[in-house]
Design a protein around this motif. Structure first.
Motif, short mmCIF file in Angstrom:
data_model
loop_
_atom_site.label_atom_id
_atom_site.label_comp_id
_atom_site.label_asym_id
_atom_site.label_seq_id
_atom_site.Cartn_x
_atom_site.Cartn_y
_atom_site.Cartn_z
N ASP A 247 0.84 -1.27 -0.11
CA ASP A 247 -0.01 0.02 0.00
C ASP A 247 0.78 1.29 0.03
OD1 ASP A 247 0.52 0.83 2.83
OD2 ASP A 247 -0.66 -1.00 3.22
N VAL A 248 0.05 2.47 -0.37
CA VAL A 248 1.16 3.52 -0.44
C VAL A 248 1.95 4.07 0.64
CG1 VAL A 248 0.87 5.93 -0.97
CG2 VAL A 248 -0.65 4.43 -2.23
N PHE B 298 15.91 0.26 -11.27
CA PHE B 298 14.45 0.19 -10.51
C PHE B 298 13.42 0.01 -11.50
CE2 PHE B 298 10.96 1.97 -8.42
CZ PHE B 298 10.96 1.45 -6.91
N ILE B 299 12.83 -1.04 -11.62
CA ILE B 299 11.63 -1.26 -12.80
C ILE B 299 10.27 -1.18 -11.89
CG2 ILE B 299 10.71 -3.20 -13.77
CD1 ILE B 299 13.58 -4.28 -14.22
N ALA B 300 9.56 -0.37 -12.61
CA ALA B 300 7.95 -0.09 -11.83
C ALA B 300 7.06 0.49 -12.96
CB ALA B 300 8.06 0.86 -10.80
N HIS B 301 5.78 0.47 -12.59
CA HIS B 301 5.06 1.02 -13.54
C HIS B 301 4.26 2.19 -12.86
CE1 HIS B 301 2.70 -2.11 -11.27
NE2 HIS B 301 1.87 -1.16 -11.09
N ASP B 302 4.57 2.34 -11.56
CA ASP B 302 4.10 3.59 -10.85
C ASP B 302 5.12 4.85 -11.17
OD1 ASP B 302 3.44 6.01 -9.08
OD2 ASP B 302 2.74 4.26 -7.76
N LEU B 303 4.64 5.52 -12.26
CA LEU B 303 5.36 6.97 -12.55
C LEU B 303 5.86 7.77 -11.24
CD1 LEU B 303 3.35 7.74 -15.73
CD2 LEU B 303 5.75 6.59 -15.73
N SER B 304 4.94 7.91 -10.22
CA SER B 304 5.21 8.76 -9.37
C SER B 304 6.52 8.10 -8.44
CB SER B 304 4.11 9.17 -8.50
OG SER B 304 3.16 9.76 -9.17
N VAL B 305 6.50 6.98 -8.30
CA VAL B 305 7.45 6.42 -7.52
C VAL B 305 8.85 6.44 -8.32
CG1 VAL B 305 8.38 3.93 -6.71
CG2 VAL B 305 6.18 4.71 -6.09
N VAL B 306 8.67 6.10 -9.63
CA VAL B 306 10.19 6.04 -10.45
C VAL B 306 10.70 7.41 -10.46
CG1 VAL B 306 10.84 5.95 -12.66
CG2 VAL B 306 9.18 4.23 -11.77
N ARG B 307 9.77 8.52 -10.55
CA ARG B 307 10.44 9.88 -10.32
C ARG B 307 10.91 10.21 -9.13
NH1 ARG B 307 7.57 15.71 -12.29
NH2 ARG B 307 9.34 16.69 -12.42
N HIS B 308 10.48 9.78 -8.04
CA HIS B 308 10.91 10.10 -6.67
C HIS B 308 12.39 9.44 -6.57
CE1 HIS B 308 11.21 10.78 -2.42
NE2 HIS B 308 11.26 9.69 -2.26
N ILE B 309 12.53 8.31 -7.17
CA ILE B 309 13.84 7.65 -6.61
C ILE B 309 14.85 7.50 -7.85
CG2 ILE B 309 13.27 5.35 -7.55
CD1 ILE B 309 14.40 4.09 -5.03
N SER B 310 14.53 7.85 -9.29
CA SER B 310 15.61 7.86 -10.31
C SER B 310 16.36 9.07 -10.63
CB SER B 310 14.57 7.27 -11.61
OG SER B 310 14.02 6.20 -11.27
N ASP B 311 17.47 8.96 -11.11
CA ASP B 311 18.18 9.86 -11.69
C ASP B 311 17.73 9.93 -13.29
OD1 ASP B 311 19.78 10.58 -9.59
OD2 ASP B 311 20.54 8.44 -9.52
N ARG B 312 17.68 8.91 -13.85
CA ARG B 312 17.57 8.58 -15.12
C ARG B 312 16.40 7.74 -15.30
NH1 ARG B 312 21.00 6.72 -18.64
NH2 ARG B 312 21.95 5.70 -17.03
N VAL B 313 15.36 7.81 -16.42
CA VAL B 313 14.23 7.06 -16.66
C VAL B 313 14.36 6.54 -18.00
CG1 VAL B 313 11.94 7.03 -16.67
CG2 VAL B 313 13.13 8.33 -15.11
#
Length: 364
Positions: A196-197, A220-235
């Motif tokens: 959960d969130v 970091f593999i995910a389909h939640d764009l908000s999570v990926v933006r928070h943790i990633s340097d590049r996408v």
């Protein structure tokens, strides 16, 4: 979050032309290959020391297959994966075992990735049985307790079983197991999608803290764009086995140029009701084509609102679009589209998770 310095760190993992096809066969006694499921069909990217590369896309686009290939859980059909300059796709035996020690994986489902018949101490300490040189036999229990403490669990839980823990605690156990051998790279395959969130925020913040503490590099593999933006340097955005757009988080989220990325971002929930009413959604027509029957030319053309006759015959190259090469700026990043262009930004910003006053990421 620590961002790469102007002097970019050296690449620690280089992937070029990565392909994984699963054969489709017919017959019982005499099997004949009739086709192939092209799960991964030509993926290229670079992971630098200490950075996080986020890979996003719809279910079935090949993200998890890439993860298994990076960890050598499966052999690629073609392509190269270079770790510290060495092609690990050609390794076997002791050489492959040594590389696997430095590239570990955190699995998607915390409820099935832990053996229910093993205690937490046995699960986290199992890597020491495979790589006994990492920890002397008499020192392993102490090391296991240290790892549990690092991921925020009570060290006295070593004798408990997985069913005695919540989902978030189980994922922390999986992270502790991934850290046991002190790897340089961790491949996290949707590590928070089953949580959960509020628990997602805790696990993401834990991973960021561990990255700073141990100098880890993440895929970091995910389909939640908000999570990926928070943790990633590049996408990197994947569609049907290929990366269609890649850049920094600002380039991808604020200045997307590929129609598929723009459609994904238009579907991200916006917390402001007024902005939600004003923004324009991009609704894609049709379904995702089967990876066993990929369209000719651009594989996104059957659902693309920009599709032209050229798209059916010419495969777009993942490169900086010609229109932005001379201008530069955040739109000048790699995009595999013949007609790549920026879209007018929506009235409401794409929500991102920022740390709150207690160190936890807020919900989207």
């Amino acid at each position: 979050m620590n961002r790469p310095s102007p002097q970019a760190p050296e690449p620690i993992l280089e992937v070029s032309g990565l392909v994984k096809h699963y054969p489709l066969t017919r017959g019982v006694l005499f099997r004949k290959q009739t086709g192939a499921v092209k799960a991964v069909d030509g993926v290229d990217f670079v992971l630098r020391r200490g950075e996080t590369l986020g890979i996003v896309g719809e279910s079935g686009c090949g993200k998890s297959t890439v993860a298994r290939l990076l960890c050598s859980l499966e052999r690629p059909t073609a392509g190269r994966i270079r770790y510290r300059g060495e092609d690990i796709t050609r390794l076997s035996g002791r050489a492959l075992k040594a590389v696997r020690r430095n590239i570990q994986m955190v699995f998607q489902d915390p409820y099935t990735s832990l053996n229910p018949r093993m205690t937490v101490g046995d699960i986290v300490g199992e890597p020491f049985d495979i790589h006994p040189e990492v920890a002397p036999k008499g020192d392993r229990r102490r090391r296991v307790k240290e790892l549990l403490d690092v991921v925020g669990l009570n060290p006295e839980y070593v004798n408990r079983y997985p069913h005695q823990f919540s989902g978030g605690q189980r994922q922390r156990i999986g992270i502790a197991r991934g850290l046991a051998l002190r790897p340089e790279i961790i491949v996290a395959d949707e590590p928070v999608s089953a949580l959960d969130v509020s628990v997602q925020a805790q696990v993401i913040n834990l991973m960021e803290r561990l990255q700073a503490e141990f100098g880890l590099s993440y895929v970091f593999i995910a389909h939640d764009l908000s999570v990926v933006r928070h943790i990633s340097d590049r996408v990197a955005v994947m569609y049907l086995g290929r990366i269609v757009e890649t850049g920094t988080d600002e380039e991808i989220y604020e200045h997307p140029t590929h129609p598929y990325t723009q459609a994904l971002l238009s579907a991200v929930p916006v917390p402001d009701p007024e902005a939600r009413e004003r923004r324009e959604r991009i609704v894609l027509s049709g379904d995702v084509p089967s990876p066993a029957a990929i369209p000719s030319g651009c594989r996104f053309r059957t659902r693309c609102f920009k599709a032209r006759p050229r798209c059916a015959v010419e495969v777009p190259v993942l490169a900086v679009p010609e229109a932005f090469r001379s201008e530069g700026g955040p739109a000048a990043h790699d995009s595999a589209c013949h007609f790549a262009a920026e879209r007018e930004p929506p009235p409401g910003p794409v929500p991102r998770r920022e740390p709150d006053g207690h160190g936890a990421a807020s919900a989207p």
